[in-house]
Enzyme design. Structure first.
Site, mmCIF file in Angstrom:
data_model
loop_
_atom_site.group_PDB
_atom_site.id
_atom_site.type_symbol
_atom_site.label_atom_id
_atom_site.label_comp_id
_atom_site.label_asym_id
_atom_site.label_seq_id
_atom_site.Cartn_x
_atom_site.Cartn_y
_atom_site.Cartn_z
ATOM 1 N N ASP A 1 20.908 35.737 -15.209
ATOM 2 C CA ASP A 1 19.589 36.346 -15.294
ATOM 3 C C ASP A 1 19.549 37.645 -14.490
ATOM 4 O O ASP A 1 19.890 37.678 -13.304
ATOM 5 C CB ASP A 1 18.544 35.368 -14.752
ATOM 6 C CG ASP A 1 17.137 35.902 -14.900
ATOM 7 O OD1 ASP A 1 16.576 35.773 -15.994
ATOM 8 O OD2 ASP A 1 16.607 36.459 -13.914
ATOM 9 N N CYS B 1 0.825 -1.205 0.000
ATOM 10 C CA CYS B 1 0.000 0.000 0.000
ATOM 11 C C CYS B 1 0.856 1.250 0.000
ATOM 12 O O CYS B 1 2.041 1.231 0.338
ATOM 13 C CB CYS B 1 -0.893 0.048 1.252
ATOM 14 S SG CYS B 1 -1.995 -1.345 1.459
#
Length: 488
Positions: free
Chosen positions: A439, A37
């Site tokens: 940048d 599970c």
């Protein structure tokens, strides 16, 4: 074995709390039922003495456990980011991208620069399963999802999941799930109506509106349409175009992927692309733990705890969009992208209005007169060189590439520098450590009262590795909070 690299106490706490942050990070196998599970399984928790923990679904399957029908392990996100072994990450990326569907374990090892024995040992030590077992489990879980959520024929399900023989599919499914495919099909409720809809799980939080806003500003008119609550785009080929729509499930940590006019064989690839666009396999626990020591990034995380790295649909599409965006605003780049698609894209009759163009291929642009759409001569030349490099195989956007190799191949092309290369790596490849150090917005945000140099920006970022791409997104969004003009 089942306890590989897992903290048993942490797993036990996460299981009992059904903590969604650990979904896909480990799997719980129950000895008394033979089922494995997700940590979020809604079933009554088994007794601790009946529980074993596994680092992957493949490991639990290899140990003889079958997937739970309630929590459905096929919906769990990948846990690739938690694996700090570089070759393991690359190998998993290639397997996820379907490498072993056509090629061998030896080919995979060669691609990674390892021997087959080294590759097998690495996977078993870290994941508890061999590469072949990982691939087999992925195919089985994809089939299980398609059987559960669609009305596709069992033959189409088998083909879509990568099985070339219906007999082999039936045998593999019976062995892995302890029932034939037809029995699972009878048990499940499937959606009705046109097309099909699939559930795509993630570990919360996910800031879906912020992701949509980022993508909306960079959408390619005619190819993408992004509203306040959904993402739509054209898929497939000009001969057989399709359409998809992605929206958020209001009750579960899942997105809903709706597909129309999509051949079954394309479904796994479309799922992979959507997961990449919305960064659904991110483990933000790890990202935030690394970035939060930087006060500016801690501020960004507090404002947007579910912010992820928005990817791109197609590598060449992202690369073209990046070149179009060199030295111009986001709005101007979008205008150029619209002109490019209108002039060199393919019209798709019968598609919805605003989603009726196929993005041009490298072959369409390699000799195109791109100056006609208003591009400067040098940038038009850069796009043609990019298209030629993709056609000749000198540049590609396949999974499993190292950031350094990809950047070097990019900057070898005239007109493409480190900023463009890292932007492409960030969005086209989903490289979590991509960082366009030059940048301007990053340098301004980090400098506060002064603008850092590219070298200073690069040095500042070293403490955030290997999650610098997430730092980039937070800094861009913080900058966007301070100005009306969208960040790069």
């Amino acid at each position: 074995m089942n306890s590989l690299l897992l903290d048993h106490r942490q797993c036990e706490q996460a299981r009992l709390a059904r903590d969604p942050r650990f979904d896909g990070v480990f799997y719980t196998a129950v000895l008394s039922t033979g089922i494995y599970c997700r940590p979020v399984c809604p079933a009554r928790p088994p007794k601790p003495e009946n529980v074993q923990y596994y680092p992957s679904a493949a490991a639990a399957a290899a140990a003889g456990f079958r997937p739970c029908l309630r929590c459905r392990p096929e919906l769990a996100p990948q846990a690739q980011q938690a694996l700090f072994e570089h070759n393991l990450q690359r190998g998993l990326a290639l397997i996820n991208d379907g490498f072993l569907q056509e090629q061998s374990i030896t080919d995979l090892a060669h691609r990674l620069g390892l021997s087959s024995r080294q590759l097998q040992r690495l996977f078993v030590e870290r994941l508890g399963a061999t590469p072949s077992q990982v691939h087999a489990t992925q195919r089985l879980l994809m089939a299980k999802q398609l059987l559960s959520e669609t009305s596709l024929s069992i033959t189409d399900v088998a083909m879509a999941a990568g099985f070339n023989s219906l007999r082999r599919f039936n045998a593999a499914f019976l062995a892995g799930c302890a029932m034939p495919p037809s029995a699972l099909r009878r048990q499940q409720e499937r959606t009705t109506g046109n097309g099909l809809t699939l559930r795509l799980g993630y570990r919360p939080p996910l800031d879906f509106p912020a992701m949509l806003a980022f993508l909306r500003r960079r959408a390619i008119p005619g190819v993408e349409r992004i509203g306040e609550d959904s993402y739509e785009r054209v898929t497939g080929s000009p001969e057989q175009p399709g359409h998809l729509r992605v929206s958020a499930d209001p009750q579960r940590p899942e997105l809903r992927l709706h597909l129309e006019n999509v051949p079954a064989l394309m479904i796994p690839d479309l799922v992979r692309r959507v997961r990449r666009i919305f960064d659904l396999d991110a483990d933000l626990r790890l990202v935030h733990a690394s970035l939060a020591s930087e006060p500016l990034l801690a501020k960004g995380i507090a404002r947007r705890p579910g912010l992820r790295v928005p990817g791109g649909w197609d590598g060449f599409e992202v690369a073209v969009r990046a070149v179009l965006g060199q030295q111009v605003s986001v709005a101007a780049a979008t205008t150029l992208a619209r002109r490019l698609v209108e002039r060199f894209g393919i019209v798709l009759p019968g598609m919805p209005e605003g989603l009726d163009r196929h993005f041009p291929s490298p072959a369409d642009l390699v000799e195109a007169e791109l100056e006609q759409i208003g591009l400067p001569r040098t940038r038009a030349s850069t796009l043609r060189n990019l298209a030629r490099a993709c056609l000749e195989g000198r540049l590609d956007f396949s999974a499993g590439q190292s950031l350094e190799t990809f950047v070097q191949r990019c900057i070898a092309l005239p007109g493409i520098g480190p900023w463009t290369a890292h932007y492409m790596a960030l969005r086209a490849l989903g490289q979590p450590d991509a960082y366009p150090a030059g940048d301007l917005i990053l340098r301004q945000m980090l400098g506060e009262d002064c603008t850092l140099s590219e070298r200073q920006s690069e040095a500042r970022s070293q403490a955030w590795r290997p999650w610098r791409a997430y730092a980039v997104l937070h800094l861009w969004h913080l900058a966007n909070d301070m100005t009306e003009e969208p960040a790069t």
